[in-house]
Design a protein around this motif. Sequence first.
Motif, PDB file in Angstrom:
ATOM      1  N   SER A 203      -9.376 -91.385  22.044  1.00 27.49           N
ATOM      2  CA  SER A 203     -10.035 -90.205  22.602  1.00 27.49           C
ATOM      3  C   SER A 203     -11.122 -90.529  23.620  1.00 27.49           C
ATOM      4  N   LEU A 204     -11.271 -91.812  23.976  1.00 27.18           N
ATOM      5  CA  LEU A 204     -12.274 -92.242  24.966  1.00 27.18           C
ATOM      6  C   LEU A 204     -13.686 -91.822  24.569  1.00 27.18           C
ATOM      7  N   SER A 205     -13.937 -91.795  23.265  1.00 28.12           N
ATOM      8  CA  SER A 205     -15.233 -91.351  22.763  1.00 28.12           C
ATOM      9  C   SER A 205     -16.275 -92.466  22.832  1.00 28.12           C
ATOM     10  N   TRP A 206     -17.516 -92.060  22.954  1.00 33.43           N
ATOM     11  CA  TRP A 206     -18.646 -92.983  22.827  1.00 33.43           C
ATOM     12  C   TRP A 206     -18.865 -93.198  21.343  1.00 33.43           C
ATOM     13  N   THR A 207     -18.578 -94.409  20.880  1.00 35.48           N
ATOM     14  CA  THR A 207     -18.688 -94.699  19.454  1.00 35.48           C
ATOM     15  C   THR A 207     -19.400 -96.028  19.234  1.00 35.48           C
ATOM     16  N   GLU A 208     -20.030 -96.141  18.065  1.00 33.32           N
ATOM     17  CA  GLU A 208     -20.696 -97.362  17.659  1.00 33.32           C
ATOM     18  C   GLU A 208     -20.428 -97.578  16.176  1.00 33.32           C
ATOM     19  N   ALA A 209     -20.629 -98.822  15.709  1.00 31.16           N
ATOM     20  CA  ALA A 209     -20.464 -99.126  14.289  1.00 31.16           C
ATOM     21  C   ALA A 209     -21.478-100.182  13.887  1.00 31.16           C
ATOM     22  N   TYR A 210     -22.012-100.038  12.665  1.00 28.81           N
ATOM     23  CA  TYR A 210     -23.049-100.936  12.190  1.00 28.81           C
ATOM     24  C   TYR A 210     -22.968-101.093  10.678  1.00 28.81           C
ATOM     25  N   PRO A 211     -23.489-102.216  10.136  1.00 29.85           N
ATOM     26  CA  PRO A 211     -23.801-102.235   8.709  1.00 29.85           C
ATOM     27  C   PRO A 211     -24.844-101.144   8.427  1.00 29.85           C
ATOM     28  N   ALA A 212     -24.657-100.436   7.356  1.00 28.06           N
ATOM     29  CA  ALA A 212     -25.479 -99.244   7.116  1.00 28.06           C
ATOM     30  C   ALA A 212     -26.973 -99.529   7.114  1.00 28.06           C
ATOM     31  N   MET A 213     -27.389-100.634   6.518  1.00 27.47           N
ATOM     32  CA  MET A 213     -28.820-100.928   6.448  1.00 27.47           C
ATOM     33  C   MET A 213     -29.401-101.266   7.819  1.00 27.47           C
ATOM     34  N   GLU A 214     -28.556-101.675   8.738  1.00 27.87           N
ATOM     35  CA  GLU A 214     -29.016-102.010  10.088  1.00 27.87           C
ATOM     36  C   GLU A 214     -29.225-100.775  10.956  1.00 27.87           C
ATOM     37  N   TYR A 215     -28.676 -99.644  10.532  1.00 29.93           N
ATOM     38  CA  TYR A 215     -28.711 -98.457  11.391  1.00 29.93           C
ATOM     39  C   TYR A 215     -30.127 -97.993  11.680  1.00 29.93           C
ATOM     40  N   ALA A 270      -7.498 -85.481  16.965  1.00 28.33           N
ATOM     41  CA  ALA A 270      -8.004 -84.132  17.221  1.00 28.33           C
ATOM     42  C   ALA A 270      -8.927 -84.103  18.433  1.00 28.33           C
ATOM     43  N   VAL A 271      -9.801 -85.109  18.567  1.00 27.89           N
ATOM     44  CA  VAL A 271     -10.693 -85.170  19.728  1.00 27.89           C
ATOM     45  C   VAL A 271      -9.879 -85.405  20.999  1.00 27.89           C
ATOM     46  N   ALA A 272      -8.859 -86.242  20.916  1.00 30.07           N
ATOM     47  CA  ALA A 272      -7.985 -86.466  22.079  1.00 30.07           C
ATOM     48  C   ALA A 272      -7.337 -85.163  22.532  1.00 30.07           C
ATOM     49  N   ALA A 273      -6.845 -84.386  21.558  1.00 31.99           N
ATOM     50  CA  ALA A 273      -6.210 -83.112  21.900  1.00 31.99           C
ATOM     51  C   ALA A 273      -7.206 -82.162  22.542  1.00 31.99           C
ATOM     52  N   ALA A 274      -8.440 -82.126  22.014  1.00 38.75           N
ATOM     53  CA  ALA A 274      -9.463 -81.239  22.571  1.00 38.75           C
ATOM     54  C   ALA A 274      -9.830 -81.628  23.998  1.00 38.75           C
ATOM     55  N   ARG A 275      -9.663 -82.911  24.323  1.00 37.88           N
ATOM     56  CA  ARG A 275      -9.996 -83.396  25.661  1.00 37.88           C
ATOM     57  C   ARG A 275      -8.771 -83.524  26.562  1.00 37.88           C
ATOM     58  N   ASP A 276      -7.635 -82.995  26.082  1.00 34.49           N
ATOM     59  CA  ASP A 276      -6.383 -83.012  26.842  1.00 34.49           C
ATOM     60  C   ASP A 276      -5.962 -84.441  27.167  1.00 34.49           C
ATOM     61  N   LEU A 277      -6.099 -85.335  26.189  1.00 31.47           N
ATOM     62  CA  LEU A 277      -5.675 -86.717  26.334  1.00 31.47           C
ATOM     63  C   LEU A 277      -4.452 -86.980  25.464  1.00 31.47           C
TER      64      LEU A 277
END
Length: 293
Positions: A203-215, A270-277
């Motif tokens: 979906s070409l989304s801006w995403t990030e991931a972290y260990p929870a305690m690092e957030y 679902a996000v891809a569909a909403a963005r016509d991707l």
Amino acid sequence: MTHVEDELNSQPRCWARAAEEAGRHRAALPQPGERVAVVGCGTSYFMAQAVAALREGAGHGETDAFAASEFPHRRSYDRVIALTRSGTTTEVLRLLGELGRGVGTTAVTADPESPVTKAAEGLVVLDFADERSVVQTRFATTALTLLRAHLGLHTDAVVADARTALSVALPEGLVACSQFTFLGRGWTVGLANEAALKMREASLSWTEAYPAMEYRHGPISVSTEGTATWMFGEAPDGLAEQVRATGASWTAGGLDPLAELVRVQRLAVAVAAARDLDPDRPRHLTRSVILAS
């Protein structure tokens, strides 16, 4: 229905079959006490992170995870497990060719005719979980299920949770969010990384991931109204309240973490569909990365 949707919907069946077949692959998979490295690229690398944390946490032996291109050749391992859906990824094949004698190698792949079947000593073929899509869903989670079952960490409840993940509605308002953060602890850090990758790919989304305690050590600064934070597994005390105080939405993972990943796969579509991707045609990606000699 896109290929991605069709394939992600088939995961409960694939997981049940992988768990049933785990026993016959016992000889090719790590034995208790072995020092093991699990390698892969992209999605397979994130599954390797989850496997390594699960195995070591269960007391089966020291286990590390590496991107295939970053394998530390000066370290000594009894066995290297390579996760590769296509069996053609250049970095994986190169690594297996470089490993010396005395290191057992096993490839977990979807294609019994791929080059990796000749590059590794041991072989696990999950051809029933192969995919037409570029974006991986069921192969990755099926490979992880096989290894969880091998470690004695899979139960029928995981498959039941996967069915629930496919049937319940997605959390309200997430499709409209502008940014997504995924958090994990222990073995679910790899799942959080994979969730972020799925959202980016499909979906070409801006995403990030972290260990929870690092957030709380900086990344929470991006949280605000219109952003979303999704937790895989049990959250650290007080974190949900801190995220909500920023105005961001908070999704607590109530299912088995692997089933929670299925929910994120659905969100990506679902996000891809909403963005016509078209999630079957992710930008700049191919099913396998094959580098010129």
